[in-house]
Design an enzyme around this catalytic site. Structure first.
Site, PDB file in Angstrom:
ATOM      1  N   ARG A  36       0.785  -1.225   0.000  1.00  0.00           N
ATOM      2  CA  ARG A  36       0.000   0.000   0.000  1.00  0.00           C
ATOM      3  C   ARG A  36       0.815   1.273   0.000  1.00  0.00           C
ATOM      4  O   ARG A  36       0.598   2.153  -0.821  1.00  0.00           O
ATOM      5  CB  ARG A  36      -0.923   0.019   1.233  1.00  0.00           C
ATOM      6  CG  ARG A  36      -2.333  -0.401   0.916  1.00  0.00           C
ATOM      7  CD  ARG A  36      -3.233  -0.082   2.087  1.00  0.00           C
ATOM      8  NE  ARG A  36      -3.960  -1.282   2.479  1.00  0.00           N
ATOM      9  CZ  ARG A  36      -4.851  -1.326   3.445  1.00  0.00           C
ATOM     10  NH1 ARG A  36      -5.095  -0.240   4.148  1.00  0.00           N
ATOM     11  NH2 ARG A  36      -5.481  -2.424   3.737  1.00  0.00           N
ATOM     12  N   HIS A  82      -8.089  -3.994  -7.942  1.00  0.00           N
ATOM     13  CA  HIS A  82      -7.829  -3.380  -6.633  1.00  0.00           C
ATOM     14  C   HIS A  82      -9.060  -3.513  -5.731  1.00  0.00           C
ATOM     15  O   HIS A  82      -9.992  -2.715  -5.824  1.00  0.00           O
ATOM     16  CB  HIS A  82      -7.480  -1.900  -6.834  1.00  0.00           C
ATOM     17  CG  HIS A  82      -6.774  -1.277  -5.667  1.00  0.00           C
ATOM     18  ND1 HIS A  82      -5.529  -1.674  -5.242  1.00  0.00           N
ATOM     19  CD2 HIS A  82      -7.137  -0.269  -4.829  1.00  0.00           C
ATOM     20  CE1 HIS A  82      -5.154  -0.947  -4.201  1.00  0.00           C
ATOM     21  NE2 HIS A  82      -6.116  -0.091  -3.935  1.00  0.00           N
ATOM     22  N   TYR A 126     -18.451  13.153 -13.346  1.00  0.00           N
ATOM     23  CA  TYR A 126     -18.385  14.374 -14.161  1.00  0.00           C
ATOM     24  C   TYR A 126     -17.055  14.515 -14.905  1.00  0.00           C
ATOM     25  O   TYR A 126     -16.975  15.229 -15.898  1.00  0.00           O
ATOM     26  CB  TYR A 126     -18.574  15.617 -13.288  1.00  0.00           C
ATOM     27  CG  TYR A 126     -19.899  15.671 -12.574  1.00  0.00           C
ATOM     28  CD1 TYR A 126     -21.093  15.658 -13.284  1.00  0.00           C
ATOM     29  CD2 TYR A 126     -19.967  15.739 -11.191  1.00  0.00           C
ATOM     30  CE1 TYR A 126     -22.315  15.706 -12.627  1.00  0.00           C
ATOM     31  CE2 TYR A 126     -21.183  15.790 -10.526  1.00  0.00           C
ATOM     32  CZ  TYR A 126     -22.350  15.768 -11.253  1.00  0.00           C
ATOM     33  OH  TYR A 126     -23.562  15.823 -10.605  1.00  0.00           O
TER      34      TYR A 126
END
Length: 374
Positions: A36, A82, A126
């Site tokens: 990570r 993921h 968006y």
């Protein structure tokens, strides 16, 4: 009616709470460090970055193609590669597209991807994105057996263990991360300086760090600014892999009529939000803690332009700026910690020379594998 078979109860084991907690926390810590938070020294990417870029390549979002909705990309990443929340993936994509966060963006974003004032990006439904040329260089020749692949979390797909990395991403874009018991903070650098240093290291394998810093003279932050450190301090930082570097805002003096002048700030230190910086200066001004400052105005458009007016024309602009450096984020300290995962997957703090050499070793292996494949 047939009886339902009952599973035999396993004997209860007595385990020390200390041992059980230690074993589980160690597993969590190792997972955080290796999967990570720390970048790989070869391609400078964390797993989430690697999976995002690979998914975008699979969607054929190269620089010559059109943009695709970010929600589509994020859906592919969390569905195939993921197994984490969509927020983590989208935040990663946003940062890789921000020109004020990344020196050489790996994602070309279209829409609202946030601003240097600290504004958040628009929702993923968006915004649109595709890959940049730098990202394509990172993944070039991946289909020529240049890197290993491994099964994804559900075993239905394959993902690259590391990128071929035809671009020195770790030092060019830097990296930051916080793991369990360790952290990483590598500043970005100028790609041309890095290439010169790499060429020198190829020709002179035993080159010293002092010689390499003739080429890599210091960090090159995306927001600009001035590095207010001696060459020796920079050399010590690159030699030890740890250090602290002072970064100051860049400013210039503008002459006005009647002998008056004003200071214009054109670049601010890395990771400083402009709006919060101005708020802090304004707050100190109201509290009368900046006796040399008469007024502050933000005239920024696409470029940073913060105007400072002096209370007296008899004092110099240098004195005005020194008074601001002491109490505001017009001067910050960037803590360097070159802690990365080596090629063998073990975290360690390395110096500048080792970092450049690890990249060259990886590129050498990629070249050999590509040649064998051909």
């Amino acid at each position: 009616m047939a009886k339902t078979p009952v599973a035999e109860a396993k004997p209860i084991e007595t385990v020390s709470f200390k041992d059980a907690l230690g074993e589980r926390y160690l597993a969590y810590a190792l997972s955080t460090i290796t999967a990570r938070s720390l970048p790989d020294v070869r391609d400078g990417l964390k797993p989430v970055h690697r999976r995002l870029l690979y998914a975008m390549m699979q969607l054929k979002l190269d620089p010559a193609s059109g943009y695709k909705k970010c929600a589509r990309v994020v859906g592919d990443v969390i569905g195939k590669y993921h197994p984490h929340g969509d927020t983590a993936v989208y935040d990663t994509m946003v940062r890789l597209a921000q020109t004020f966060s990344v020196r050489y963006p790996l994602v070309d974003g279209q829409g609202n991807f946030g601003s240097i004032d600290g504004d958040n990006a628009a929702a993923m439904r968006y915004t649109e994105a595709k890959l940049t040329d730098a990202a394509i260089l990172l993944m070039e020749d991946m289909d020529s057996d240049t890197v290993d692949f491994r099964p994804t979390y559900d075993g239905t797909e394959q993902e690259p263990v590391v990128m071929p990395a035809g671009f020195p991403n770790l030092l060019a874009n830097g990296a930051e991360g916080i793991a369990v018991g360790m952290a990483c903070a590598i500043p970005p650098h100028n790609i041309l300086e890095l290439c010169d240093a790499l060429v020198h290291l190829i020709k002179h394998p035993n080159a010293s760090i002092e010689k390499l810093t003739d080429y890599v003279q210091g960090p090159d932050f995306p927001t600009g600014g001035l590095l207010a450190e001696s060459r020796q301090t920079i050399l010590d930082t690159y030699t030890n892999g740890r250090g602290s570097l002072r970064v100051r805002a860049r400013w210039e003096k503008e002459q006005l009529s009647h002998g008056l002048w004003q200071v214009v700030i054109t670049e601010i230190p890395y990771q400083v939000q402009k709006s919060k910086l101005i708020e802090k200066i304004a707050e100190l001004f109201r509290e009368k803690k900046l006796p040399l400052l008469a007024n502050i105005q933000d005239e920024s458009t696409g470029n940073v332009r913060v105007v400072l007016e002096s209370r007296s024309k008899n004092i110099g602009p240098e004195l005005l700026m020194e008074s601001l450096y002491r109490v505001t984020d017009l001067e910050i300290r960037y803590g360097v910690n070159m802690n990365v995962l080596g090629a063998e997957g073990i975290p360690r703090v390395i110096n500048l020379r080792e970092m450049l050499q690890e990249f060259l070793n990886h590129r050498h292996e990629v070249l050999i594998r590509k040649s064998k494949n051909r």
